[in-house]
Design a protein around this motif. Structure first.
Motif, PDB file in Angstrom:
ATOM      1  N   ASP A 160      22.733 -17.339 -55.379  1.00  0.00           N
ATOM      2  CA  ASP A 160      22.682 -18.112 -54.179  1.00  0.00           C
ATOM      3  C   ASP A 160      21.627 -17.821 -53.357  1.00  0.00           C
ATOM      4  O   ASP A 160      20.818 -17.260 -53.788  1.00  0.00           O
ATOM      5  CB  ASP A 160      24.082 -16.973 -53.324  1.00  0.00           C
ATOM      6  CG  ASP A 160      25.552 -17.758 -53.844  1.00  0.00           C
ATOM      7  OD1 ASP A 160      25.582 -18.973 -53.925  1.00  0.00           O
ATOM      8  OD2 ASP A 160      26.169 -16.986 -54.399  1.00  0.00           O
ATOM      9  N   ARG A 173      33.073 -23.942 -57.663  1.00  0.00           N
ATOM     10  CA  ARG A 173      34.124 -23.182 -57.509  1.00  0.00           C
ATOM     11  C   ARG A 173      35.189 -23.817 -58.672  1.00  0.00           C
ATOM     12  O   ARG A 173      35.696 -22.741 -59.193  1.00  0.00           O
ATOM     13  CB  ARG A 173      34.814 -22.749 -56.105  1.00  0.00           C
ATOM     14  CG  ARG A 173      33.978 -22.055 -55.279  1.00  0.00           C
ATOM     15  CD  ARG A 173      34.767 -21.991 -53.916  1.00  0.00           C
ATOM     16  NE  ARG A 173      33.879 -20.742 -53.064  1.00  0.00           N
ATOM     17  CZ  ARG A 173      34.314 -20.425 -51.679  1.00  0.00           C
ATOM     18  NH1 ARG A 173      35.679 -20.838 -51.383  1.00  0.00           N
ATOM     19  NH2 ARG A 173      33.458 -19.868 -51.126  1.00  0.00           N
ATOM     20  N   THR A 205      27.873 -20.753 -54.155  1.00  0.00           N
ATOM     21  CA  THR A 205      29.443 -20.009 -54.105  1.00  0.00           C
ATOM     22  C   THR A 205      29.997 -20.847 -52.851  1.00  0.00           C
ATOM     23  O   THR A 205      31.330 -20.866 -53.229  1.00  0.00           O
ATOM     24  CB  THR A 205      29.298 -18.585 -53.799  1.00  0.00           C
ATOM     25  OG1 THR A 205      28.694 -18.325 -52.714  1.00  0.00           O
ATOM     26  CG2 THR A 205      28.670 -17.882 -55.058  1.00  0.00           C
ATOM     27  N   PHE A 260      26.144 -15.808 -60.387  1.00  0.00           N
ATOM     28  CA  PHE A 260      26.316 -16.686 -59.348  1.00  0.00           C
ATOM     29  C   PHE A 260      24.830 -16.668 -58.648  1.00  0.00           C
ATOM     30  O   PHE A 260      24.545 -15.350 -58.108  1.00  0.00           O
ATOM     31  CB  PHE A 260      27.209 -16.770 -58.216  1.00  0.00           C
ATOM     32  CG  PHE A 260      28.584 -17.203 -58.753  1.00  0.00           C
ATOM     33  CD1 PHE A 260      28.899 -18.385 -58.739  1.00  0.00           C
ATOM     34  CD2 PHE A 260      29.324 -16.162 -59.268  1.00  0.00           C
ATOM     35  CE1 PHE A 260      30.218 -18.935 -59.293  1.00  0.00           C
ATOM     36  CE2 PHE A 260      30.699 -16.576 -59.978  1.00  0.00           C
ATOM     37  CZ  PHE A 260      31.078 -17.810 -60.027  1.00  0.00           C
TER      38      PHE A 260
END
Length: 565
Positions: A278, A234, A228, A276
């Motif tokens: 991460d 993005r 992210t 997402f």
């Protein structure tokens, strides 16, 4: 011709043996021949000595003709008998040993027996030395104190503190992962960023006799940016290029999860219809495990240079420096569409190319991952991408294989030992090379200058492998890797919007999914969780203060339950 006269043979009608009355002797029979007593236990001596001079005494006058048969009063006969007894030896009557495989085997094998015996002795000495070193380590660990936790409590510890407000949603055993299979088509390159330097082929000729010192690259910056925080991801998410976003390090951790032993965690965020994956700041994914799948225990103390944490930091340091040293640093670089997205202007960065690639998981589901390559080479006019990784040797006593002695003659044995002790790390490197579609993955063998010096290292050898062939060699199935990713993605897409964490159980082969608050891990800069005895526990502190801060009846009930427990 003179006839032979036998004489008369007496007959004894009364029994066996000669008669009591003597029979008449022959005419030529010598008279007065004495007969000495004889038994079977006595040794046979002389019968007659015709060369002896007989001197009869006055008290015992005898016939000289009878003296040749009489040894009773002769002193020389006793001396001769004693001399014969001293030289008497019993002859061994055993038959000689027969050869095992005929007469030829005896002469052909005698030259090899000493060498074979020396090899067996050396092998026995090595085994004894390994056993002695293992006992010494266990003895030192036991002497360090009873308060020091054992390996199960120190190493096999959760990578993240499980908070009481977290809700466990599901747990998946690794046994279900082995049955999964999913095939994906070839990926598309959406964007390539960064710049690559060429590989220096002179390092392919490095060997233990021609080792090279590992240099330090303090001026070059290395970036470990999560999903992210990547501006390119993005931008691709805003353009709806995919549904699932991740990095190659995170995907390789999921793909090789069944081989992992240490605990790890991945943060999952569901935002709208997007997912997402991460990693936390200071996560274990930024380090490289050492001897993770080995049976030999590592020292427990964190400050020990051979502890699991110290070796992980050392391995990450070696891997970064190795990836930059084996390059031709002449300023000639291969540039791509965009520069390094994480570097500031004028900043010196490491040689790396980021390939943003997209895979099709379903009809309306795509996955975008940032993959890395560290170098490039021109082979017969064709440009090839390379991944550069380094295996590190810290103490030959732990692995039992000395790289300086075995790399040239028994390289396969060295690699087999590393596959046994670092199965998860090598599988993750192979998965990352496959994700980046690298043509060659270079493995460097880096060792300490001295086993107790963890700052200075030397490069002993560099070997290149094709990722697909190496994956087959280590039994890494591509379809199974993507099957694991697809199952976890399908599971997470069924969850509500929010933040979740996927944690590998520290002691069991399984993973758990927890639902966590939205602000979890926002200010998390702790590299490693604190021990349980050092963690702050508010209910216990309130009990210690006498329970003065009781605010509600619910808190009173909770404390009563804790007291009963």
């Amino acid at each position: 011709m003179v006839g032979f006269e036998v004489g008369a043979v007496p007959f004894n009608p009364d029994g066996w043996g000669p008669p009591d009355t003597p029979a008449p002797l022959l005419s030529n029979h010598p008279s007065n021949v004495p007969f000495a007593p004889f038994s079977r236990s006595e040794k046979l001596g002389r019968i007659a000595d015709w060369t002896r001079n007989y001197n009869p005494s006055r008290n015992n006058p005898r016939n000289p003709s009878d003296a040749v048969f009489d040894f009773a009063l002769d002193e020389s006969s006793a001396a001769l008998a004693a001399d014969d007894d001293s030289t008497f030896r019993l002859v061994d009557g055993k038959p000689p040993p027969r050869p095992r495989f005929g007469p030829r085997w005896r002469f052909q094998q005698q030259r090899q027996l000493p060498q074979r015996r020396d090899e067996e002795v050396e092998a026995r000495k090595r085994e004894a030395e390994k056993e002695r070193a293992r006992r010494d380590r266990l003895y030192n660990l036991n002497r360090s104190g009873s308060n020091v936790p054992r390996r199960e409590a120190a190493v096999f510890k959760s990578s993240v503190d499980i908070q009481p407000e977290w809700t466990m949603l599901d747990q998946i055993p690794f046994s279900t992962f082995s049955k999964l299979s999913f095939s994906v088509p070839d990926p598309d390159d959406l964007l390539v960023c960064g710049a690559l330097e060429f590989y220096d082929r002179s390092y392919d000729r490095v060997n233990p006799k021609n080792e090279k010192r590992l240099e330090r690259f303090k001026n070059r910056n290395f970036f470990k940016v999560t999903t992210t925080d990547d501006p390119i991801i993005r931008r691709l998410a805003n353009e709806d290029k995919a549904t699932v976003f991740a990095t190659d390090s995170i995907l390789s951790t999921l793909m090789c999860a069944p081989r992992s032993v240490y605990s790890w965690d991945i943060v999952i965020q569901r935002v709208g219809n997007k997912l997402f994956f991460d990693k936390r700041d200071g996560s274990q994914l930024d380090l490289l495990s050492v001897n993770e799948t080995s049976q030999e225990p590592l020292p427990e103390a964190k400050e020990d240079i051979n502890s699991a944490y110290s070796l992980s930091v050392e391995a990450a340091y070696i891997n970064q420096n190795f990836s930059q040293q084996v390059l031709v640093r002449d300023g000639n670089k291969v540039t791509f569409e965009e520069p390094n997205p994480f570097a500031a202007e004028g900043e010196e960065v490491a040689s790396v190319a980021y390939r943003y690639r997209r895979w099709k998981l379903d009809d309306d589901m795509y996955l975008v991952a940032r993959c890395e390559a560290q170098s490039v080479s021109d082979v017969k006019g064709q440009r090839s991408f390379l991944t550069l990784n380094a295996l590190n040797e810290f103490d030959p006593k732990y692995s039992g294989v000395d790289w300086r002695q075995k790399l040239e003659t028994q390289r396969g044995a060295v690699l087999a030992t590393e596959l046994k002790n670092n199965a998860n790390k090598l599988a993750k490197w192979t998965a990352q090379a496959l994700l980046a579609s690298a043509d060659v993955m270079k493995l460097g063998y880096v060792s300490r200058v001295h086993p107790r010096d963890h700052f200075n290292h030397v490069i002993l050898s560099v070997v290149g492998y094709k990722p697909r062939e190496f994956a087959t060699q280590i039994n890494l199935n591509t379809s199974n890797m993507w099957g694991i990713v697809k199952s976890i993605v399908d599971l997470c897409m069924k969850l509500n919007e929010g933040k979740y964490v996927l944690v590998k159980d520290p002691s069991k082969p399984q993973v758990r999914i927890y639902e966590v608050p939205a602000d979890a891990f926002e200010n998390d800069y702790v590299e490693e969780p604190l021990p349980e005895e050092e963690q702050v526990q508010p209910p216990a502190e309130e009990d210690a203060n006498g329970g003065e801060a009781i605010a509600s009846a619910n808190e009173v009930e909770e404390k009563e339950v804790d007291a009963e427990a």
